[in-house]
Design an enzyme around this catalytic site. Structure first.
Site, PDB file in Angstrom:
ATOM      1  N   SER A 118       0.823  -1.218   0.000  1.00  0.00           N
ATOM      2  CA  SER A 118       0.000   0.000   0.000  1.00  0.00           C
ATOM      3  C   SER A 118       0.848   1.255   0.000  1.00  0.00           C
ATOM      4  O   SER A 118       0.311   2.347  -0.145  1.00  0.00           O
ATOM      5  CB  SER A 118      -0.862   0.061   1.254  1.00  0.00           C
ATOM      6  OG  SER A 118      -1.496  -1.126   1.502  1.00  0.00           O
ATOM      7  N   HIS A 139      -0.709  -1.909  -7.169  1.00  0.00           N
ATOM      8  CA  HIS A 139      -1.478  -1.667  -5.945  1.00  0.00           C
ATOM      9  C   HIS A 139      -2.976  -1.666  -6.230  1.00  0.00           C
ATOM     10  O   HIS A 139      -3.498  -0.746  -6.861  1.00  0.00           O
ATOM     11  CB  HIS A 139      -1.039  -0.334  -5.310  1.00  0.00           C
ATOM     12  CG  HIS A 139      -1.749  -0.056  -4.031  1.00  0.00           C
ATOM     13  ND1 HIS A 139      -2.123   1.202  -3.649  1.00  0.00           N
ATOM     14  CD2 HIS A 139      -2.176  -0.888  -3.045  1.00  0.00           C
ATOM     15  CE1 HIS A 139      -2.752   1.130  -2.484  1.00  0.00           C
ATOM     16  NE2 HIS A 139      -2.786  -0.116  -2.095  1.00  0.00           N
ATOM     17  N   GLU A 151      -2.905   1.102  -9.118  1.00  0.00           N
ATOM     18  CA  GLU A 151      -1.697   1.915  -9.306  1.00  0.00           C
ATOM     19  C   GLU A 151      -0.563   1.002  -9.808  1.00  0.00           C
ATOM     20  O   GLU A 151      -0.319  -0.059  -9.230  1.00  0.00           O
ATOM     21  CB  GLU A 151      -1.281   2.565  -7.981  1.00  0.00           C
ATOM     22  CG  GLU A 151      -2.249   3.645  -7.510  1.00  0.00           C
ATOM     23  CD  GLU A 151      -1.884   4.214  -6.142  1.00  0.00           C
ATOM     24  OE1 GLU A 151      -1.899   5.447  -5.995  1.00  0.00           O
ATOM     25  OE2 GLU A 151      -1.596   3.431  -5.219  1.00  0.00           O
ATOM     26  N   ASN A 190      -2.787   6.513  -1.318  1.00  0.00           N
ATOM     27  CA  ASN A 190      -2.616   6.474   0.142  1.00  0.00           C
ATOM     28  C   ASN A 190      -1.853   7.670   0.682  1.00  0.00           C
ATOM     29  O   ASN A 190      -1.954   7.989   1.863  1.00  0.00           O
ATOM     30  CB  ASN A 190      -1.956   5.161   0.564  1.00  0.00           C
ATOM     31  CG  ASN A 190      -2.967   4.037   0.592  1.00  0.00           C
ATOM     32  OD1 ASN A 190      -4.167   4.284   0.721  1.00  0.00           O
ATOM     33  ND2 ASN A 190      -2.516   2.804   0.438  1.00  0.00           N
TER      34      ASN A 190
HETATM   35  N1  CAA Z   1     -16.173  -8.089  -2.008  1.00  0.00           N
HETATM   36  C1  CAA Z   1     -16.811  -8.262  -3.182  1.00  0.00           C
HETATM   37  N2  CAA Z   1     -17.897  -7.568  -3.543  1.00  0.00           N
HETATM   38  C2  CAA Z   1     -18.371  -6.663  -2.653  1.00  0.00           C
HETATM   39  C3  CAA Z   1     -17.770  -6.427  -1.394  1.00  0.00           C
HETATM   40  C4  CAA Z   1     -16.620  -7.191  -1.090  1.00  0.00           C
HETATM   41  N3  CAA Z   1     -15.953  -7.032   0.064  1.00  0.00           N
HETATM   42  N4  CAA Z   1     -18.460  -5.472  -0.756  1.00  0.00           N
HETATM   43  C5  CAA Z   1     -19.472  -5.130  -1.565  1.00  0.00           C
HETATM   44  N5  CAA Z   1     -19.417  -5.833  -2.698  1.00  0.00           N
HETATM   45  C6  CAA Z   1     -20.325  -5.735  -3.849  1.00  0.00           C
HETATM   46  C7  CAA Z   1     -21.717  -6.164  -3.469  1.00  0.00           C
HETATM   47  O1  CAA Z   1     -21.874  -7.560  -3.586  1.00  0.00           O
HETATM   48  C8  CAA Z   1     -22.560  -5.428  -4.481  1.00  0.00           C
HETATM   49  O2  CAA Z   1     -22.542  -6.124  -5.718  1.00  0.00           O
HETATM   50  P1  CAA Z   1     -23.866  -6.213  -6.619  1.00  0.00           P
HETATM   51  O3  CAA Z   1     -24.080  -4.822  -7.153  1.00  0.00           O
HETATM   52  O4  CAA Z   1     -23.509  -7.212  -7.687  1.00  0.00           O
HETATM   53  O5  CAA Z   1     -24.938  -6.670  -5.700  1.00  0.00           O
HETATM   54  C9  CAA Z   1     -21.784  -4.112  -4.683  1.00  0.00           C
HETATM   55  O6  CAA Z   1     -20.435  -4.365  -4.209  1.00  0.00           O
HETATM   56  C10 CAA Z   1     -22.359  -2.981  -3.863  1.00  0.00           C
HETATM   57  O7  CAA Z   1     -22.386  -3.423  -2.502  1.00  0.00           O
HETATM   58  P2  CAA Z   1     -23.483  -2.978  -1.450  1.00  0.00           P
HETATM   59  O8  CAA Z   1     -24.764  -2.607  -2.161  1.00  0.00           O
HETATM   60  O9  CAA Z   1     -23.561  -4.014  -0.387  1.00  0.00           O
HETATM   61  O10 CAA Z   1     -22.864  -1.759  -0.696  1.00  0.00           O
HETATM   62  P3  CAA Z   1     -22.402  -0.357  -1.207  1.00  0.00           P
HETATM   63  O11 CAA Z   1     -23.149   0.116  -2.405  1.00  0.00           O
HETATM   64  O12 CAA Z   1     -22.414   0.448   0.027  1.00  0.00           O
HETATM   65  O13 CAA Z   1     -20.886  -0.584  -1.661  1.00  0.00           O
HETATM   66  C11 CAA Z   1     -18.581  -0.610  -1.204  1.00  0.00           C
HETATM   67  C12 CAA Z   1     -19.942  -1.160  -0.808  1.00  0.00           C
HETATM   68  C13 CAA Z   1     -18.282  -0.997  -2.654  1.00  0.00           C
HETATM   69  C14 CAA Z   1     -17.560  -1.253  -0.282  1.00  0.00           C
HETATM   70  C15 CAA Z   1     -18.614   0.971  -1.064  1.00  0.00           C
HETATM   71  O14 CAA Z   1     -19.033   1.321   0.233  1.00  0.00           O
HETATM   72  C16 CAA Z   1     -17.289   1.625  -1.321  1.00  0.00           C
HETATM   73  O15 CAA Z   1     -16.907   1.852  -2.454  1.00  0.00           O
HETATM   74  N6  CAA Z   1     -16.550   1.968  -0.229  1.00  0.00           N
HETATM   75  C17 CAA Z   1     -15.234   2.595  -0.357  1.00  0.00           C
HETATM   76  C18 CAA Z   1     -14.202   1.540  -0.613  1.00  0.00           C
HETATM   77  C19 CAA Z   1     -12.829   2.135  -0.795  1.00  0.00           C
HETATM   78  O16 CAA Z   1     -12.613   3.337  -0.803  1.00  0.00           O
HETATM   79  N7  CAA Z   1     -11.863   1.232  -0.937  1.00  0.00           N
HETATM   80  C20 CAA Z   1     -10.487   1.613  -0.999  1.00  0.00           C
HETATM   81  C21 CAA Z   1      -9.906   1.495   0.374  1.00  0.00           C
HETATM   82  S1  CAA Z   1      -8.225   1.980   0.421  1.00  0.00           S
HETATM   83  C22 CAA Z   1      -7.393   0.601  -0.039  1.00  0.00           C
HETATM   84  O17 CAA Z   1      -7.888  -0.449  -0.270  1.00  0.00           O
HETATM   85  C23 CAA Z   1      -5.969   0.799  -0.253  1.00  0.00           C
HETATM   86  C24 CAA Z   1      -5.041   0.579   0.800  1.00  0.00           C
HETATM   87  O18 CAA Z   1      -3.906   0.371   0.449  1.00  0.00           O
HETATM   88  C25 CAA Z   1      -5.360   0.717   2.245  1.00  0.00           C
END
Ligand code: CAA
Length: 277
Positions: A118, A139, A151, A190
């Site tokens: 990350s 990434h 990335e 990040n």
């Molecule tokens: N794995 C696989 N699919 C997932 C999932 C997971 N963990 N969580 C949700 N989904 C899927 C659901 O199954 C759903 O799919 P369908 O449309 O086919 O039904 C879709 O995503 C939407 O899910 P929900 O309706 O349950 O929920 P939501 O609309 O609130 O979306 C989310 C959930 C996609 C997690 C959204 O809240 C989001 O985008 N959050 C931000 C995530 C983010 O910013 N991630 C980056 C983090 S930083 C990082 O990763 C880097 C690092 O180095 C630390």
């Protein structure tokens, strides 16, 4: 079929394996304990079953994807014949170096190496290998099946042809690459995200506003899907703490440290700043 190896079957590793197998790669996932491999397979099966149930994937295709996924504890078996190795083990520099020291014993000279770190130095990890010019950062973001961006990070010695390979690989699995031309702490995302999350967490500690108010404000203002405290719980407070500690990007980690001591790491443990149980 092109073979790739994914090292580490955790949240990132199994997600990377899944999207790569979906795209037609023959994927070998390696971890150090069978229980991590079993959990990864269980998670992948759930995603496939859901896609089939929703009519988004034919049962035949789900079976083909599963056939392209192999799980092993044996590093040699995972690496031999792979054109790309993606390491997704915990964010500990010495561990990542140790893993690549073992990888290079079995990798062909043509094989590209990538780390899903990350924000740790790509150059530092690359420099312990026999091929820093074929080494890059790839990434991914959590949850990997949903997050479009990847990335592609250039270390000091990474060749342009390696970046070209990385960009094409990312496109081949249906994701969108962004090339990070300098190996800076946290890369593009990040570098911005971690201080943002850490400042919001610090505000909770100082009583500037409640976590609910901070989350609601940022969601409302920027149309983010999650507020910063919620996102911290989602990413994992341990990942934020250890990542931040190593990069000097976290301004005040005391409140995070307390959470780690109490094993309240976010969604994965059922409690972080919020109760997810
Ligand atoms: N794995 C696989 N699919 C997932 C999932 C997971 N963990 N969580 C949700 N989904 C899927 C659901 O199954 C759903 O799919 P369908 O449309 O086919 O039904 C879709 O995503 C939407 O899910 P929900 O309706 O349950 O929920 P939501 O609309 O609130 O979306 C989310 C959930 C996609 C997690 C959204 O809240 C989001 O985008 N959050 C931000 C995530 C983010 O910013 N991630 C980056 C983090 S930083 C990082 O990763 C880097 C690092 O180095 C630390």
């Amino acid at each position: 079929m092109k073979k790739i190896a994914v090292l580490g079957a955790g949240a990132m590793g199994h997600g990377i394996a899944y999207v790569s197998a979906l795209a037609g790669y023959d994927v070998w996932v390696r971890d150090i304990d069978q229980k991590f491999l079993d959990k990864a397979l269980e998670n992948i099966k759930k995603m496939l079953e859901k896609a089939v149930a929703k009519g988004k994937m034919k049962e035949e295709k789900a079976k083909e994807v599963l056939d392209r996924l192999h799980f092993t504890l044996d590093m040699k078996e995972a690496i031999e014949g792979a054109e790309l190795v993606i390491e997704a083990v915990p964010e500990i520099m010495d561990l990542k170096k140790k893993v690549f020291e073992e990888v290079q014993k079995y990798a062909s000279p043509e094989c590209y190496f990538a780390t899903n770190t990350s924000g740790l130095s790509i150059t530092e990890i690359a420099n312990i290998t026999d091929r820093p010019e074929k080494f890059m950062g790839l990434h991914f973001f959590n949850p990997v099946p949903i997050m479009q961006l990847v990335e592609v990070i250039k270390g000091e010695k990474t060749a342009d042809s390696t970046i070209e390979y990385g960009v094409n690989f990312v496109k081949s699995i249906g994701k969108t690459p962004v090339v990070v031309k300098k190996d800076v702490e946290g890369f593009i995302v990040n570098r911005c995200l971690v201080p943002y999350l850490a400042l919001a967490i610090d505000d909770v500690g100082r009583g500037v506003a409640t976590k609910e108010e901070i989350d609601a404000t940022m969601k409302y203002k920027y149309a983010f899907p999650m507020g910063p405290i919620e996102l911290g719980d989602f990413v994992g407070l341990d990942i934020l703490y250890y990542g931040g500690e190593q990069w000097s990007l976290v301004p005040n980690a005391d409140i995070l440290k307390e959470k780690i001591e109490k094993k309240e790491l976010g969604m994965k443990t059922g409690r972080g700043f919020y109760d997810w149980s």
